[in-house]
Write a protein that holds these residues in place. Structure first.
Motif, PDB file in Angstrom:
ATOM      1  N   ASP A  31       4.787 -10.825  -4.046  1.00  0.00           N
ATOM      2  CA  ASP A  31       5.608  -9.340  -4.210  1.00  0.00           C
ATOM      3  C   ASP A  31       4.054  -8.305  -4.041  1.00  0.00           C
ATOM      4  N   GLU A  32       3.673  -8.869  -5.554  1.00  0.00           N
ATOM      5  CA  GLU A  32       2.718  -8.149  -5.890  1.00  0.00           C
ATOM      6  C   GLU A  32       1.984  -7.480  -4.473  1.00  0.00           C
ATOM      7  N   GLY A  33       1.440  -8.499  -4.345  1.00  0.00           N
ATOM      8  CA  GLY A  33       0.508  -8.395  -2.742  1.00  0.00           C
ATOM      9  C   GLY A  33       0.467  -7.836  -2.166  1.00  0.00           C
ATOM     10  N   GLN A  34       1.910  -7.599  -1.640  1.00  0.00           N
ATOM     11  CA  GLN A  34       3.023  -7.243  -1.084  1.00  0.00           C
ATOM     12  C   GLN A  34       2.846  -5.756  -0.651  1.00  0.00           C
ATOM     13  N   ALA A  35       3.472  -5.702  -1.865  1.00  0.00           N
ATOM     14  CA  ALA A  35       3.754  -4.335  -2.284  1.00  0.00           C
ATOM     15  C   ALA A  35       2.394  -3.226  -2.614  1.00  0.00           C
ATOM     16  N   ASP A  36       0.479  -3.738  -2.546  1.00  0.00           N
ATOM     17  CA  ASP A  36       0.364  -3.482  -2.802  1.00  0.00           C
ATOM     18  C   ASP A  36      -0.836  -3.377  -1.538  1.00  0.00           C
ATOM     19  N   LYS A  60       8.656   1.113   1.491  1.00  0.00           N
ATOM     20  CA  LYS A  60       8.525  -0.616   1.330  1.00  0.00           C
ATOM     21  C   LYS A  60       7.996  -1.226   0.172  1.00  0.00           C
ATOM     22  N   ALA A  61       6.397   0.148  -0.570  1.00  0.00           N
ATOM     23  CA  ALA A  61       5.885  -0.921  -1.908  1.00  0.00           C
ATOM     24  C   ALA A  61       7.194  -0.169  -2.959  1.00  0.00           C
ATOM     25  N   ILE A  62       7.698   0.921  -3.028  1.00  0.00           N
ATOM     26  CA  ILE A  62       8.656   1.295  -3.570  1.00  0.00           C
ATOM     27  C   ILE A  62       9.772   0.516  -3.955  1.00  0.00           C
ATOM     28  N   ASP A  63      10.323  -0.391  -2.749  1.00  0.00           N
ATOM     29  CA  ASP A  63      11.781  -1.467  -2.785  1.00  0.00           C
ATOM     30  C   ASP A  63      10.790  -3.148  -3.520  1.00  0.00           C
ATOM     31  N   ILE A  64      10.162  -2.892  -2.496  1.00  0.00           N
ATOM     32  CA  ILE A  64       9.368  -4.298  -3.444  1.00  0.00           C
ATOM     33  C   ILE A  64       8.661  -3.944  -5.582  1.00  0.00           C
ATOM     34  N   ARG A  65       8.012  -2.989  -5.622  1.00  0.00           N
ATOM     35  CA  ARG A  65       8.067  -2.908  -6.956  1.00  0.00           C
ATOM     36  C   ARG A  65       8.899  -2.806  -7.343  1.00  0.00           C
ATOM     37  N   ALA A  73       3.373   1.321 -13.651  1.00  0.00           N
ATOM     38  CA  ALA A  73       2.107   2.587 -13.353  1.00  0.00           C
ATOM     39  C   ALA A  73       2.003   2.959 -12.051  1.00  0.00           C
ATOM     40  N   ASP A  74       2.193   1.303 -10.976  1.00  0.00           N
ATOM     41  CA  ASP A  74       2.047   0.990  -9.808  1.00  0.00           C
ATOM     42  C   ASP A  74       3.447   1.354  -8.812  1.00  0.00           C
ATOM     43  N   LEU A  75       4.274   1.126  -9.753  1.00  0.00           N
ATOM     44  CA  LEU A  75       5.560   2.294  -8.872  1.00  0.00           C
ATOM     45  C   LEU A  75       5.688   4.093  -8.898  1.00  0.00           C
ATOM     46  N   ALA A  76       4.587   4.453 -10.081  1.00  0.00           N
ATOM     47  CA  ALA A  76       4.802   5.504 -10.622  1.00  0.00           C
ATOM     48  C   ALA A  76       3.449   6.543  -9.583  1.00  0.00           C
TER      49      ALA A  76
END
Length: 124
Positions: A31-36, A60-65, A73-76
């Protein structure tokens, strides 16, 4: 590799790399790799001024994160970049909503505010 290609202006090649990575991350349940990857796709589209595609990728990144603990921090950052893409697309109200969403994450709030201060001063 995609980041390096983007930095060298090879945007289509960067997108190709990221689009190949998506199914791999899905298969690996990373999931982290997909969000990135979605976040990076958003960055490339924003650079290409394809703002609607950028916003879609950031969302899409936000939905996963939002499902992953410990990545505030990544979400922000995804909210920030989506807000910038919306601003550049002329959707100021939606961009400001992203600021509010992103600052709801307590990590990196000060950095987030500084980034937005920089971008907001460019709006006027």
């Amino acid at each position: 590799m995609g980041v390096a290609l983007k930095e060298h202006g090879k945007l289509e090649q960067a997108l190709a790399v990221y689009n190949k990575a998506l199914p791999i991350n899905t298969e690996l349940r990373n999931d982290e790799g997909q969000a990135d990857t979605y976040h990076n796709i958003g960055d490339v589209h924003r650079t290409m001024k394809n703002y609607a595609y950028a916003v879609d990728a950031y969302q899409k990144a936000i939905d996963i994160r939002e499902r992953i603990p410990g990545v505030q921090a990544d979400l922000a950052t995804s909210y920030n970049n989506m807000g910038v893409a919306l601003k550049e697309h002329g959707k100021l109200e939606q961009a400001l909503d992203c600021v509010q969403q992103g600052t709801g994450n307590k990590h990196r709030v000060e950095v987030f505010k500084q980034i937005w201060h920089y971008h907001i001063t460019k709006w006027v």
